[in-house]
Design an enzyme around this catalytic site. Structure first.
Site, PDB file in Angstrom:
ATOM      1  CD1 TRP A 164       7.561  -0.656   8.334  1.00 56.97           C
ATOM      2  CD2 TRP A 164       5.393  -1.025   8.710  1.00 56.97           C
ATOM      3  NE1 TRP A 164       7.108   0.368   9.130  1.00 56.97           N
ATOM      4  CE2 TRP A 164       5.775   0.163   9.372  1.00 56.97           C
ATOM      5  CE3 TRP A 164       4.065  -1.456   8.805  1.00 56.97           C
ATOM      6  CZ2 TRP A 164       4.877   0.924  10.115  1.00 56.97           C
ATOM      7  CZ3 TRP A 164       3.174  -0.698   9.547  1.00 56.97           C
ATOM      8  CH2 TRP A 164       3.580   0.468  10.184  1.00 56.97           C
ATOM      9  NE  ARG A 207     -29.023   3.256  -8.464  1.00 62.69           N
ATOM     10  CZ  ARG A 207     -29.867   3.264  -7.451  1.00 62.69           C
ATOM     11  NH1 ARG A 207     -30.587   2.168  -7.194  1.00 62.69           N
ATOM     12  NH2 ARG A 207     -29.990   4.332  -6.691  1.00 62.69           N
ATOM     13  CD  GLU A 259       8.178  -4.908  -3.238  1.00 64.65           C
ATOM     14  OE1 GLU A 259       8.981  -4.777  -4.178  1.00 64.65           O
ATOM     15  OE2 GLU A 259       7.621  -5.974  -2.968  1.00 64.65           O
ATOM     16  N   GLY A 308      13.174   2.933   6.750  1.00 62.75           N
ATOM     17  CA  GLY A 308      12.261   2.484   5.715  1.00 62.75           C
ATOM     18  C   GLY A 308      12.812   2.845   4.354  1.00 62.75           C
ATOM     19  CB  SER A 309      12.484   5.883   2.253  1.00 65.40           C
ATOM     20  OG  SER A 309      11.080   5.784   2.073  1.00 65.40           O
ATOM     21  CB  THR A 320       6.791   6.173  -0.635  1.00 66.20           C
ATOM     22  OG1 THR A 320       7.925   7.040  -0.846  1.00 66.20           O
ATOM     23  CG2 THR A 320       6.835   5.614   0.778  1.00 66.20           C
ATOM     24  CB  ILE A 364     -19.237   4.655 -10.581  1.00 62.80           C
ATOM     25  CG1 ILE A 364     -18.449   5.575 -11.520  1.00 62.80           C
ATOM     26  CG2 ILE A 364     -20.270   3.849 -11.362  1.00 62.80           C
ATOM     27  CD1 ILE A 364     -17.578   4.847 -12.509  1.00 62.80           C
TER      28      ILE A 364
END
Length: 393
Positions: A167, A278, A373, A139-140, A375, A347
């Site tokens: 992936w 609210r 793309e 991956g990386s 980490t 919130i």
């Protein structure tokens, strides 16, 4: 759910053409994407017809040469288009970014003959692309990829590709795959790029991954079992593939940054609308200082991220080095998206934790942007290398 129409972002655009383009995008978002986004994401439905519509509208090749069907637009404009799309539905915004990434190798390193043959249908002919770099064990550390391509035929005029990519966004639904495969020795210098048609014999996709978010975007392993491609589909020189991949990723990181700010902006819009409607203790909760400060911080993070990705884009458009700034933008914008979406859920309180409001989906989607793309830990390594040079060993 509150019925509200958030105010459009006040954008700084370089031309009247760009302003008209953003108006077109907002119209498509309002009519075709936003109304169905929540329902289709919950159902895990991939909106192929939206990508066909975007292709017909000239929005899948914005940054490429009009000679081959592109839009001749600078990254400064293209990224703001991505932001608008991602704010409505990340599956669409990220999908356009991945498609653009998939066209990069051919547009930047292909021969004129290759470009003339393949780019028009890729940029404006309805085709959809996927980018095949990552693997189950790389991956990386992408330079350690194991998928192999071996010359075949009496004159070595074909290649046979074997291996598995992992992936892969649009895996199983793409019409073409930009594939990085090993054609030489170990390390980065042994990698070559190929353009593989989606219907090639021996190419198949596994079932899509079951993901936390972006359920409408298929992410799958793609298997290459003796896939034969002619040498005319090799992009660039043998052994040049890893350099091609890195150049694409620098631009792709800006796409992820823009998508992240789109997601964050959507979350802020929802939180602001809720807070002003609210009422508690006889007044809108937006009157309470603690919450007002949260909204102020959210808006500031979004503006800072937008300014950074646009600054990096303008460097790219001017032909100046931008790799460091792209890594910074990807890092800052995706971290901001995670923080802003988390605060938006807070919130809204209990409502924010339900699927009746979109902020819980936005929070789940923001997480993946810190991973794809490169980490954010990798981004920090990239930035540090630009600042202090390579690590000593």
């Amino acid at each position: 759910m509150p019925d509200h129409a958030p105010q459009p972002v006040d954008r700084q655009l370089p031309t009247d053409e760009a302003r008209d383009l953003l108006s077109l995008v907002r119209d498509i978002v309002h009519r075709e994407i936003a109304p169905k986004a929540a329902e289709e994401e919950e159902a895990g439905r991939f909106p192929r017809e939206i990508f066909t519509l975007l292709s017909d509208a000239g929005l899948l090749g914005l940054v490429y040469d009009s000679e081959f069907g592109g839009g001749d637009q600078p990254y400064e404009v293209y990224l703001q288009v991505l932001e608008e799309l991602a704010a409505a539905r990340l599956t669409v915004g990220l999908g356009v970014s991945v498609h653009t990434l998939s066209c990069h190798a051919l547009a930047g390193y292909g021969t004129k003959e290759q470009q003339a043959e393949h780019l028009p249908p890729m940029l404006g002919g309805g085709l959809l692309g996927a980018y095949c770099l990552s693997e189950p064990a790389s991956g990386s550390d992408a330079a350690s990829l194991r998928t192999k391509a071996v010359r075949d035929g009496d004159h070595g005029d074909h290649w046979v590709i074997d291996g598995t990519k992992a992936w892969i966004t649009h895996g199983g639904v793409a019409d073409f795959y930009t594939v990085l495969a090993r054609t030489g020795g170990e390390g980065a210098r042994g990698v070559t790029a190929f353009l593989v048609p989606g219907d090639a014999e021996g190419l198949s996709a596994a079932a899509p991954e079951k993901k936390m978010g972006m359920k409408g975007s298929p992410t799958a392993q793609v298997h290459f079992d003796g896939v034969r491609v002619p040498d005319s589909r090799r992009i660039g020189e043998e052994g040049q593939g890893f350099a091609i991949a890195l150049s694409a990723l620098d631009s792709g990181r800006l796409g992820i940054a823009a998508c992240a700010i789109g997601v964050a902006q959507a979350a802020l819009d929802e939180a602001l609308a809720y807070a002003t409607e609210r009422r508690q203790f006889g007044r809108p909760i937006a009157d309470f200082q603690g919450l007002r400060f949260m909204l102020a911080d959210m808006a500031t993070q979004i503006e800072a991220g937008r300014a950074l990705y646009l600054s990096a884009a303008r460097l790219r458009d001017a032909g100046r080095p931008f790799a460091k700034q792209a890594a910074m933008a990807k890092l800052l914008c995706t971290d901001a998206a995670m923080k802003v979406t988390t605060d938006a859920v807070q919130i809204l309180g209990g409502y924010g934790y339900t699927a009746d409001f979109p902020v819980e989906r936005l929070m789940r989607e923001a997480k993946v942007l810190q991973i794809v793309e490169g980490t954010n830990q990798i981004q920090r390594m990239v930035i540090a290398r630009h600042l202090a040079g390579p690590e000593t060993r």
